[in-house]
Write a protein that holds these residues in place. Structure first.
Motif, PDB file in Angstrom:
ATOM      1  N   TYR A  29       0.814  -1.218   0.000  1.00  0.00           N
ATOM      2  CA  TYR A  29       0.000   0.000   0.000  1.00  0.00           C
ATOM      3  C   TYR A  29       0.849   1.270   0.000  1.00  0.00           C
ATOM      4  CZ  TYR A  29       1.070  -0.905   4.898  1.00  0.00           C
ATOM      5  OH  TYR A  29       1.719  -1.222   6.053  1.00  0.00           O
ATOM      6  N   VAL A  30       2.135   1.145  -0.221  1.00  0.00           N
ATOM      7  CA  VAL A  30       3.030   2.296  -0.157  1.00  0.00           C
ATOM      8  C   VAL A  30       2.856   3.178  -1.381  1.00  0.00           C
ATOM      9  CG1 VAL A  30       5.461   3.002  -0.141  1.00  0.00           C
ATOM     10  CG2 VAL A  30       4.685   1.108   1.295  1.00  0.00           C
ATOM     11  N   THR A  31       2.771   4.477  -1.124  1.00  0.00           N
ATOM     12  CA  THR A  31       2.734   5.483  -2.186  1.00  0.00           C
ATOM     13  C   THR A  31       3.886   6.453  -1.942  1.00  0.00           C
ATOM     14  OG1 THR A  31       1.334   6.987  -0.909  1.00  0.00           O
ATOM     15  CG2 THR A  31       0.213   5.357  -2.326  1.00  0.00           C
ATOM     16  N   TYR A  32       4.175   7.243  -2.944  1.00  0.00           N
ATOM     17  CA  TYR A  32       5.232   8.237  -2.761  1.00  0.00           C
ATOM     18  C   TYR A  32       4.851   9.197  -1.642  1.00  0.00           C
ATOM     19  CZ  TYR A  32       9.106  11.301  -3.716  1.00  0.00           C
ATOM     20  OH  TYR A  32      10.247  12.026  -3.588  1.00  0.00           O
ATOM     21  N   GLY A  33       3.587   9.554  -1.539  1.00  0.00           N
ATOM     22  CA  GLY A  33       3.129  10.429  -0.457  1.00  0.00           C
ATOM     23  C   GLY A  33       3.371   9.820   0.911  1.00  0.00           C
ATOM     24  N   LEU A  34       3.160   8.511   1.052  1.00  0.00           N
ATOM     25  CA  LEU A  34       3.414   7.844   2.322  1.00  0.00           C
ATOM     26  C   LEU A  34       4.912   7.848   2.635  1.00  0.00           C
ATOM     27  CD1 LEU A  34       1.953   6.434   4.668  1.00  0.00           C
ATOM     28  CD2 LEU A  34       2.315   4.266   3.457  1.00  0.00           C
ATOM     29  N   MET A  35       5.732   7.687   1.600  1.00  0.00           N
ATOM     30  CA  MET A  35       7.178   7.770   1.801  1.00  0.00           C
ATOM     31  C   MET A  35       7.550   9.156   2.334  1.00  0.00           C
ATOM     32  SD  MET A  35       8.951   5.768  -1.384  1.00  0.00           S
ATOM     33  CE  MET A  35       7.804   5.010  -2.500  1.00  0.00           C
ATOM     34  N   GLU A  36       6.988  10.195   1.739  1.00  0.00           N
ATOM     35  CA  GLU A  36       7.295  11.560   2.190  1.00  0.00           C
ATOM     36  C   GLU A  36       6.849  11.783   3.633  1.00  0.00           C
ATOM     37  OE1 GLU A  36       5.358  13.933  -0.834  1.00  0.00           O
ATOM     38  OE2 GLU A  36       7.288  14.303  -1.805  1.00  0.00           O
ATOM     39  N   LYS A  37       5.666  11.310   3.980  1.00  0.00           N
ATOM     40  CA  LYS A  37       5.137  11.538   5.334  1.00  0.00           C
ATOM     41  C   LYS A  37       5.903  10.762   6.404  1.00  0.00           C
ATOM     42  CE  LYS A  37       0.426  12.882   4.182  1.00  0.00           C
ATOM     43  NZ  LYS A  37       0.484  14.244   4.648  1.00  0.00           N
ATOM     44  N   THR A  38       6.431   9.559   6.061  1.00  0.00           N
ATOM     45  CA  THR A  38       7.158   8.757   7.041  1.00  0.00           C
ATOM     46  C   THR A  38       8.656   9.033   7.034  1.00  0.00           C
ATOM     47  OG1 THR A  38       7.446   6.909   5.498  1.00  0.00           O
ATOM     48  CG2 THR A  38       5.481   6.867   6.937  1.00  0.00           C
ATOM     49  N   GLY A  39       9.158   9.635   5.943  1.00  0.00           N
ATOM     50  CA  GLY A  39      10.596   9.859   5.816  1.00  0.00           C
ATOM     51  C   GLY A  39      11.370   8.588   5.512  1.00  0.00           C
ATOM     52  N   ALA A  40      10.689   7.547   5.120  1.00  0.00           N
ATOM     53  CA  ALA A  40      11.328   6.278   4.734  1.00  0.00           C
ATOM     54  C   ALA A  40      10.978   6.022   3.269  1.00  0.00           C
ATOM     55  CB  ALA A  40      10.824   5.136   5.610  1.00  0.00           C
ATOM     56  N   TYR A  41      11.988   5.802   2.461  1.00  0.00           N
ATOM     57  CA  TYR A  41      11.811   5.723   1.017  1.00  0.00           C
ATOM     58  C   TYR A  41      12.310   4.405   0.444  1.00  0.00           C
ATOM     59  CZ  TYR A  41      11.111  10.774   1.228  1.00  0.00           C
ATOM     60  OH  TYR A  41      10.631  12.019   1.510  1.00  0.00           O
ATOM     61  N   TRP A  42      11.695   4.033  -0.697  1.00  0.00           N
ATOM     62  CA  TRP A  42      12.269   2.990  -1.538  1.00  0.00           C
ATOM     63  C   TRP A  42      13.438   3.618  -2.284  1.00  0.00           C
ATOM     64  CZ3 TRP A  42       7.231   1.270  -4.434  1.00  0.00           C
ATOM     65  CH2 TRP A  42       6.427   0.533  -3.575  1.00  0.00           C
ATOM     66  N   PRO A  43      14.448   2.920  -2.665  1.00  0.00           N
ATOM     67  CA  PRO A  43      14.659   1.486  -2.481  1.00  0.00           C
ATOM     68  C   PRO A  43      15.216   1.118  -1.104  1.00  0.00           C
ATOM     69  CG  PRO A  43      16.464   2.347  -3.777  1.00  0.00           C
ATOM     70  CD  PRO A  43      15.513   3.501  -3.516  1.00  0.00           C
ATOM     71  N   GLU A  44      15.660   2.090  -0.317  1.00  0.00           N
ATOM     72  CA  GLU A  44      16.290   1.784   0.976  1.00  0.00           C
ATOM     73  C   GLU A  44      15.380   0.952   1.891  1.00  0.00           C
ATOM     74  OE1 GLU A  44      17.867   5.454  -0.859  1.00  0.00           O
ATOM     75  OE2 GLU A  44      15.849   4.952  -0.188  1.00  0.00           O
ATOM     76  N   ALA A  45      14.090   1.233   1.884  1.00  0.00           N
ATOM     77  CA  ALA A  45      13.161   0.525   2.765  1.00  0.00           C
ATOM     78  C   ALA A  45      12.961  -0.939   2.370  1.00  0.00           C
ATOM     79  CB  ALA A  45      11.817   1.243   2.813  1.00  0.00           C
TER      80      ALA A  45
END
Length: 191
Positions: A29-45
């Motif tokens: 369910y990950v979106t780019y917006g969720l990455m921005e809000k959590t501060g955790a991004y693909w591909p690192e996550a």
């Protein structure tokens, strides 16, 4: 006071009444917006248990899902078998670049399967999620089924052709994938 997500899903799966229909995604369910809000991004996550857990916890904390899950892609097991992975980027999941085996080649199950590749990061993320959101939300570990693992370790085209022409050739790949799925599932449960 309403039910927690964990209570809601557990009750529903047991055939009991719930206060509302549970909301969850059994896929990622990950979106780019969720990455921005959590501060955790693909591909690192995909590789770091802390970042994976932080991003997945956003499903409960930001999206208000009743359950959270890891990992995000379907390449974890195939990578351990030796399939070459095309690394994902912020907007794409990892994918299979080259299968580990050719059809007819005996699949080799790596020793200590659950200690290899990204599985330790997935298990770390599950433990972290149990601590951060697990009291309220169901924490799900995802593994890929034997048919899909077989496709990822010999190639989709080879699997589909053999399914029609010589399905008996696929048995060793399904059996290997089933054995490693049992190990991986037990490691997820233990985490």
């Amino acid at each position: 006071m309403g039910m927690t997500g964990k209570e809601r899903l557990t009750a529903l799966l047991s055939g009991k009444e719930v206060d509302r229909i549970p909301v969850l995604s059994v896929c990622q369910y990950v979106t780019y917006g969720l990455m921005e809000k959590t501060g955790a991004y693909w591909p690192e996550a995909h590789y770091d248990g802390e970042k994976m857990a932080r991003l997945s916890a956003g499903g409960a904390e930001i999206l208000h899902l009743d359950a959270v899950r890891v990992p995000y892609c379907q390449t974890v097991e195939a990578e351990i078998y030796g399939s070459a992975i095309k690394d994902g980027v912020r907007t794409h999941l990892p994918s299979i670049a080259k299968p580990a085996f050719s059809l007819g080649e005996e699949p080799r199950i790596p020793e200590n399967f659950t200690a290899k590749g990204r599985i330790p990061a997935v298990l770390d993320a599950i433990r972290r999620l149990k601590q951060t959101v697990g009291a309220e939300n169901l924490v799900m570990g995802s593994l890929v089924g034997p048919f899909s693992v077989a496709a990822n370790i010999i190639g989709v085209s080879a699997l589909l052709k053999a399914s029609l022409r010589k399905p008996e050739q696929l048995v060793p790949y399904f059996e290997a994938a089933e054995k490693t799925a049992e190990q991986y599932a037990q490691a997820i449960i233990d985490a």
